[in-house]
Design a protein around this motif. Structure first.
Motif, PDB file in Angstrom:
ATOM      1  N   ASN A 233       0.820  -1.206   0.000  1.00 23.36           N
ATOM      2  CA  ASN A 233       0.000   0.000   0.000  1.00 23.36           C
ATOM      3  C   ASN A 233       0.858   1.263   0.000  1.00 23.36           C
ATOM      4  O   ASN A 233       1.755   1.435   0.826  1.00 23.36           O
ATOM      5  N   GLY A 234       0.578   2.166  -0.954  1.00 22.26           N
ATOM      6  CA  GLY A 234       1.263   3.445  -1.020  1.00 22.26           C
ATOM      7  C   GLY A 234       2.621   3.390  -1.682  1.00 22.26           C
ATOM      8  O   GLY A 234       3.291   4.424  -1.821  1.00 22.26           O
ATOM      9  N   MET A 235       3.070   2.204  -2.117  1.00 22.80           N
ATOM     10  CA  MET A 235       4.358   2.068  -2.785  1.00 22.80           C
ATOM     11  C   MET A 235       4.121   1.657  -4.236  1.00 22.80           C
ATOM     12  O   MET A 235       3.028   1.237  -4.607  1.00 22.80           O
ATOM     13  N   THR A 236       5.154   1.799  -5.043  1.00 21.77           N
ATOM     14  CA  THR A 236       5.033   1.469  -6.462  1.00 21.77           C
ATOM     15  C   THR A 236       5.859   0.236  -6.781  1.00 21.77           C
ATOM     16  O   THR A 236       7.051   0.174  -6.449  1.00 21.77           O
ATOM     17  N   VAL A 237       5.210  -0.743  -7.394  1.00 21.60           N
ATOM     18  CA  VAL A 237       5.913  -1.953  -7.815  1.00 21.60           C
ATOM     19  C   VAL A 237       6.525  -1.704  -9.185  1.00 21.60           C
ATOM     20  O   VAL A 237       5.823  -1.468 -10.162  1.00 21.60           O
ATOM     21  N   LYS A 238       7.828  -1.729  -9.250  1.00 24.94           N
ATOM     22  CA  LYS A 238       8.520  -1.536 -10.542  1.00 24.94           C
ATOM     23  C   LYS A 238       8.574  -2.838 -11.331  1.00 24.94           C
ATOM     24  O   LYS A 238       8.284  -2.875 -12.525  1.00 24.94           O
ATOM     25  N   ASN A 239       8.946  -3.910 -10.653  1.00 25.46           N
ATOM     26  CA  ASN A 239       9.078  -5.210 -11.313  1.00 25.46           C
ATOM     27  C   ASN A 239       8.683  -6.319 -10.357  1.00 25.46           C
ATOM     28  O   ASN A 239       8.847  -6.199  -9.134  1.00 25.46           O
ATOM     29  N   CYS A 240       8.180  -7.386 -10.925  1.00 25.51           N
ATOM     30  CA  CYS A 240       7.841  -8.579 -10.143  1.00 25.51           C
ATOM     31  C   CYS A 240       8.203  -9.793 -10.994  1.00 25.51           C
ATOM     32  O   CYS A 240       7.686  -9.948 -12.102  1.00 25.51           O
ATOM     33  N   HIS A 241       9.102 -10.621 -10.497  1.00 24.41           N
ATOM     34  CA  HIS A 241       9.563 -11.773 -11.276  1.00 24.41           C
ATOM     35  C   HIS A 241       9.522 -13.038 -10.425  1.00 24.41           C
ATOM     36  O   HIS A 241       9.937 -13.031  -9.265  1.00 24.41           O
ATOM     37  N   GLN A 242       9.057 -14.104 -11.027  1.00 26.04           N
ATOM     38  CA  GLN A 242       8.989 -15.375 -10.307  1.00 26.04           C
ATOM     39  C   GLN A 242      10.335 -16.094 -10.358  1.00 26.04           C
ATOM     40  O   GLN A 242      11.100 -15.952 -11.306  1.00 26.04           O
ATOM     41  N   PHE A 243      10.608 -16.854  -9.292  1.00 33.71           N
ATOM     42  CA  PHE A 243      11.806 -17.689  -9.284  1.00 33.71           C
ATOM     43  C   PHE A 243      11.553 -18.917  -8.416  1.00 33.71           C
ATOM     44  O   PHE A 243      10.622 -18.964  -7.618  1.00 33.71           O
ATOM     45  N   ARG A 244      12.390 -19.907  -8.608  1.00 36.64           N
ATOM     46  CA  ARG A 244      12.269 -21.157  -7.858  1.00 36.64           C
ATOM     47  C   ARG A 244      13.670 -21.710  -7.600  1.00 36.64           C
ATOM     48  O   ARG A 244      14.540 -21.642  -8.474  1.00 36.64           O
ATOM     49  N   VAL A 245      13.879 -22.253  -6.419  1.00 38.08           N
ATOM     50  CA  VAL A 245      15.174 -22.808  -6.046  1.00 38.08           C
ATOM     51  C   VAL A 245      15.026 -24.308  -5.798  1.00 38.08           C
ATOM     52  O   VAL A 245      14.084 -24.747  -5.133  1.00 38.08           O
ATOM     53  N   THR A 246      15.943 -25.075  -6.370  1.00 37.59           N
ATOM     54  CA  THR A 246      15.992 -26.519  -6.120  1.00 37.59           C
ATOM     55  C   THR A 246      17.142 -26.786  -5.159  1.00 37.59           C
ATOM     56  O   THR A 246      18.230 -26.227  -5.313  1.00 37.59           O
ATOM     57  N   ARG A 247      16.880 -27.644  -4.179  1.00 37.61           N
ATOM     58  CA  ARG A 247      17.858 -27.892  -3.128  1.00 37.61           C
ATOM     59  C   ARG A 247      18.278 -29.364  -3.075  1.00 37.61           C
ATOM     60  O   ARG A 247      17.566 -30.237  -3.577  1.00 37.61           O
ATOM     61  N   ASN A 248      19.401 -29.604  -2.455  1.00 37.09           N
ATOM     62  CA  ASN A 248      19.847 -30.969  -2.185  1.00 37.09           C
ATOM     63  C   ASN A 248      18.804 -31.638  -1.299  1.00 37.09           C
ATOM     64  O   ASN A 248      18.557 -31.204  -0.179  1.00 37.09           O
ATOM     65  N   SER A 249      18.190 -32.708  -1.813  1.00 40.40           N
ATOM     66  CA  SER A 249      17.108 -33.362  -1.066  1.00 40.40           C
ATOM     67  C   SER A 249      17.455 -34.775  -0.645  1.00 40.40           C
ATOM     68  O   SER A 249      16.594 -35.525  -0.196  1.00 40.40           O
ATOM     69  N   ASP A 250      18.708 -35.173  -0.828  1.00 42.88           N
ATOM     70  CA  ASP A 250      19.109 -36.515  -0.417  1.00 42.88           C
ATOM     71  C   ASP A 250      19.330 -36.511   1.086  1.00 42.88           C
ATOM     72  O   ASP A 250      20.020 -35.632   1.614  1.00 42.88           O
ATOM     73  N   LEU A 251      18.736 -37.470   1.773  1.00 45.94           N
ATOM     74  CA  LEU A 251      18.900 -37.537   3.218  1.00 45.94           C
ATOM     75  C   LEU A 251      20.260 -38.131   3.565  1.00 45.94           C
ATOM     76  O   LEU A 251      20.708 -39.086   2.932  1.00 45.94           O
ATOM     77  N   TYR A 252      20.897 -37.559   4.567  1.00 47.45           N
ATOM     78  CA  TYR A 252      22.157 -38.127   5.047  1.00 47.45           C
ATOM     79  C   TYR A 252      21.916 -38.709   6.433  1.00 47.45           C
ATOM     80  O   TYR A 252      21.563 -38.004   7.369  1.00 47.45           O
ATOM     81  N   VAL A 253      22.066 -40.017   6.528  1.00 50.41           N
ATOM     82  CA  VAL A 253      21.945 -40.698   7.815  1.00 50.41           C
ATOM     83  C   VAL A 253      23.251 -41.434   8.059  1.00 50.41           C
ATOM     84  O   VAL A 253      23.637 -42.313   7.280  1.00 50.41           O
TER      85      VAL A 253
END
Length: 699
Positions: A233-253
């Motif tokens: 509210n009351g601010m101006t959005v100049k840009n909006c971009h989507q992104f996604r991060v993939t992470r190490n999902s292997d479990l270490y036991v």
């Protein structure tokens, strides 16, 4: 089969340790994804199924980065000098992976924009872009945003009091550039917005409210983009971009430090969404400055950054397949058959006692496997049921049958593999459910995943006990059994039952390895047994006798087995490999692998059967198994390979394999450089999966 010429004086010595003889396993896995993506471009496949293949290639790539690339990155940090079978060290692998993966992703988005979206639009299935919304659609979107999204969205303005939020693995996020100041006079110029995971990524526009077609859709990201300014509210959005991060999902036991495997796995699961970053996908329209800001924040390199022209979570487009009721754009439903021996005889134990029964899923129904356990649960003469579970569905009727058996006072033992990748949480829940019903639940052997597919039923018949077994190449999962190809064997063979019982004792108790009658078992006898059988074929070939090996598996990676197959080829053994995914062995190399053919079948069903065939001087041996030709299957898992000895059943398996080797349409032939070329029919089209559907269809 005709005899071959005497090859006892073969070829000059070639070093089979030469890295040039092997293909990198990571690149081979990317080659498999190329073949999956090719299905999305095949005009002979129904349109929504083609879209499904596109999405599968994307979800496969997610897992590739979560597990395989993550492990290569770790290797680069721990021991950069270690090399893969092809001689590449970890840093070199990451470079070639990056090049090939970027090409694959570019092709995925080209297929989406140039093929899928236009062809779906022709069928009146439309993705409506923001710039094309009508006034009615825009009004509906705004209302949807206010009522369904805004109450649960929590943007975070980045400043000293609001650090960069923890980004969940594979979640949809937005980086927003802002001008102006908020109520407190703050503005760092950037904010992060995370889309809640529970929200669908594709929204259907209601026809009656928006005046559009029955199947008009908008992306969740488009809705957020169009209304994001209302969050500031009351601010101006100049840009909006989507992104996604993939992470190490292997479990270490740490196997050496485990007191309680269940607690150890639960502890690791909590961290899966926050493993090290291995890839970032971001809107290609995003400024270089913003891309660099995020890359630096996540500590990833340029070859791990993917600038994409479209939704960053492309695999979620798969939701469309379930939302659109257009049977004409999907595969014709297939009704699996049931073997006559079981359909005619309501008492499964009586039928199995007469003869071994082989099931070939999904051409034949998985229902008899469920019925086998169900009958065991209610039969008063059944005293004990023992079963392994690697993956199964949460609502599996097999689980219900096991619970019923336990409540009826039968001795029920279930070996659950807690570390089945991406099913760990479900298996922990399942273990608790079974334990509550007094089922004896064990988690296998620390350090060795239990991957064997076995069920043993002990029945009292007169004054004696009789063992009935089911052994399979695939999981006890009724849903995946509808589209994974697998074999399952019912048998009351005394020696086979004794073997299965011994393996269960190994898994649930303590003691030395005992000799098995018929089974080949990892980590003890399977690798040695296969090596010995390959060497036997080599000896037959050297004596000028018929010699042939057929392996149908998902992966061929294990070094000693690959070298044995090279030696077999050099000796004149005919080697046919039907490999769905990874193959590090290179066929067609002069003086090494000229007698080896490698083919991959990609079709409606996911090829999952593991079968080993040895000519054995005319007395053919046929084994089905849970194990692929990988080091982990041979040495770090409990696996079982079981012989198909009944003449009729053996002939069936060999006939099935002949169909795979005759396929001239769904088959991709591996070249010596690791690439694949799709078969082109010169005459009549022969598709193995279509042929088997016809053969096994309900008459």
């Amino acid at each position: 089969m005709t005899e071959t010429k005497d090859n006892s004086d073969v070829i000059e010595e070639v070093s089979l340790d030469n890295p040039a003889l092997y293909y990198n396993r990571e690149l081979s896995l990317l080659e498999f994804n190329d073949r999956v993506l090719a299905q999305a471009k095949d005009e002979n496949i129904p349109l929504l199924e083609r879209l499904n293949y596109l999405c599968i290639s994307c979800s496969n790539l997610d897992e590739f980065y979560e597990v395989r690339v993550a492990s290569v990155i770790q290797m680069a940090e721990m021991d950069p000098h270690v090399t893969a079978c092809d001689g590449l060290n970890a840093e070199e692998q990451l470079k070639v992976i990056g090049v090939k993966a970027h090409k694959l992703v570019s092709e995925q988005y080209r297929v989406l924009h140039d093929l899928m979206i236009p062809q779906l639009a022709e069928e009146k299935i439309r993705f409506i872009r923001r710039g094309d919304w009508t006034d009615q659609q825009r009004q509906w979107v705004k209302k949807f945003f206010h009522e369904e999204l805004q109450p649960i969205l929590s943007p975070v303005g980045l400043d000293s009091a609001h650090p960069f939020p923890r980004i969940l693995n594979k979640s949809l996020n937005f980086i927003i550039s802002l001008t102006g100041k908020d109520a407190f006079g703050r503005n760092s110029g950037r904010a992060i917005l995370q889309a809640p995971r529970a929200l669908p990524r594709i929204i259907r526009l209601p026809k009656e409210e928006t005046g559009g077609g029955e199947y008009d859709f908008v992306f969740l990201s488009s809705i957020i983009h169009s209304c994001v300014d209302e969050l500031f509210n009351g601010m101006t959005v100049k840009n909006c971009h989507q992104f996604r991060v993939t992470r190490n999902s292997d479990l270490y036991v740490d196997d050496d430090a485990i007191d309680d495997l269940l607690n150890a796995v639960e502890g690791e699961l909590a961290m899966r969404n926050y493993g090290d970053e291995v890839r970032m996908e971001i809107d290609s329209k995003c400024s270089e400055e913003t891309v660099n800001f995020l890359a630096a924040r996540f500590g990833i390199t340029d070859d791990q950054v993917f600038l994409v022209n479209g939704p960053v979570n492309l695999s979620r487009v798969q939701e469309i397949v379930g939302l659109v009721d257009r049977p004409d754009l999907k595969f014709i439903p297939y009704k699996a058959s049931i073997p006559a021996q079981l359909s005619r005889n309501k008492n499964y134990f009586a039928a199995i006692k007469k003869q071994d029964i082989l099931l070939h899923h999904p051409y034949e129904s998985f229902a008899p496997v469920v019925e086998f356990v169900r009958q065991a649960a209610v039969d008063p003469d059944i005293l004990a049921i023992k079963q392994t579970l690697y993956r199964t569905s949460s609502d599996s009727p097999i689980i219900n049958a096991l619970l019923k058996a336990a409540r009826a006072g039968k001795e029920v033992t279930v070996v659950i593999e807690l570390r089945a990748r991406f099913d760990e949480k479900a298996n922990i829940t399942l273990a608790a459910k079974l334990q509550d019903a007094a089922v004896n639940v064990v988690y296998g052997v620390v350090g060795y995943k239990t991957h064997a597919k076995m069920c043993l039923v002990v029945r009292k018949e007169g004054k004696k006990f009789k063992d009935y077994v089911h052994l399979g190449t695939g999981n006890y999962h009724p849903k995946t059994a509808q589209f994974y190809t697998d074999y399952g064997l019912f048998s009351s063979n005394k020696e086979l039952g004794e073997d299965v019982r011994k393996v269960f004792v190994q898994l649930t108790s303590l003691g030395k390895v005992t000799k098995l009658n018929k089974l080949l078992q990892s980590p003890f006898t399977l690798h040695k047994g296969l090596m010995a059988k390959v060497e036997r074929e080599i000896e037959f070939a050297k004596k000028g006798k018929a010699a042939k090996i057929i392996f149908k598996v998902n992966s061929v990676v294990e070094g000693k087995l690959m070298q044995a197959l090279y030696r077999a080829s050099q000796a004149g053994v005919e080697v046919k490999l039907i490999v769905r995914g990874i193959c590090s062995l290179r066929p067609g190399i002069k003086g090494v692998s000229e007698n080896i053919e490698v083919r991959s079948i990609i079709g409606r069903f996911l090829e999952h059967t593991r079968v080993y065939v040895f000519e054995n001087g005319g007395n053919q041996e046929v084994y089905a198994a849970s194990a692929d030709m990988m080091s982990r299957n041979m040495f770090r898992r409990v696996e079982a390979a079981f012989p198909i000895e009944n003449k009729q059943l053996k002939a069936r398996v060999l006939s099935d394999l002949d169909c795979y080797l005759k396929d001239n349409s769904q088959a991709w032939i591996m070249q010596s450089d690791g690439s694949y070329v799709q078969s082109v029919p010169e005459g009549d089209v022969f598709r193995v999966q279509n042929e088997l559907m016809e053969q096994y269809a309900v008459k």
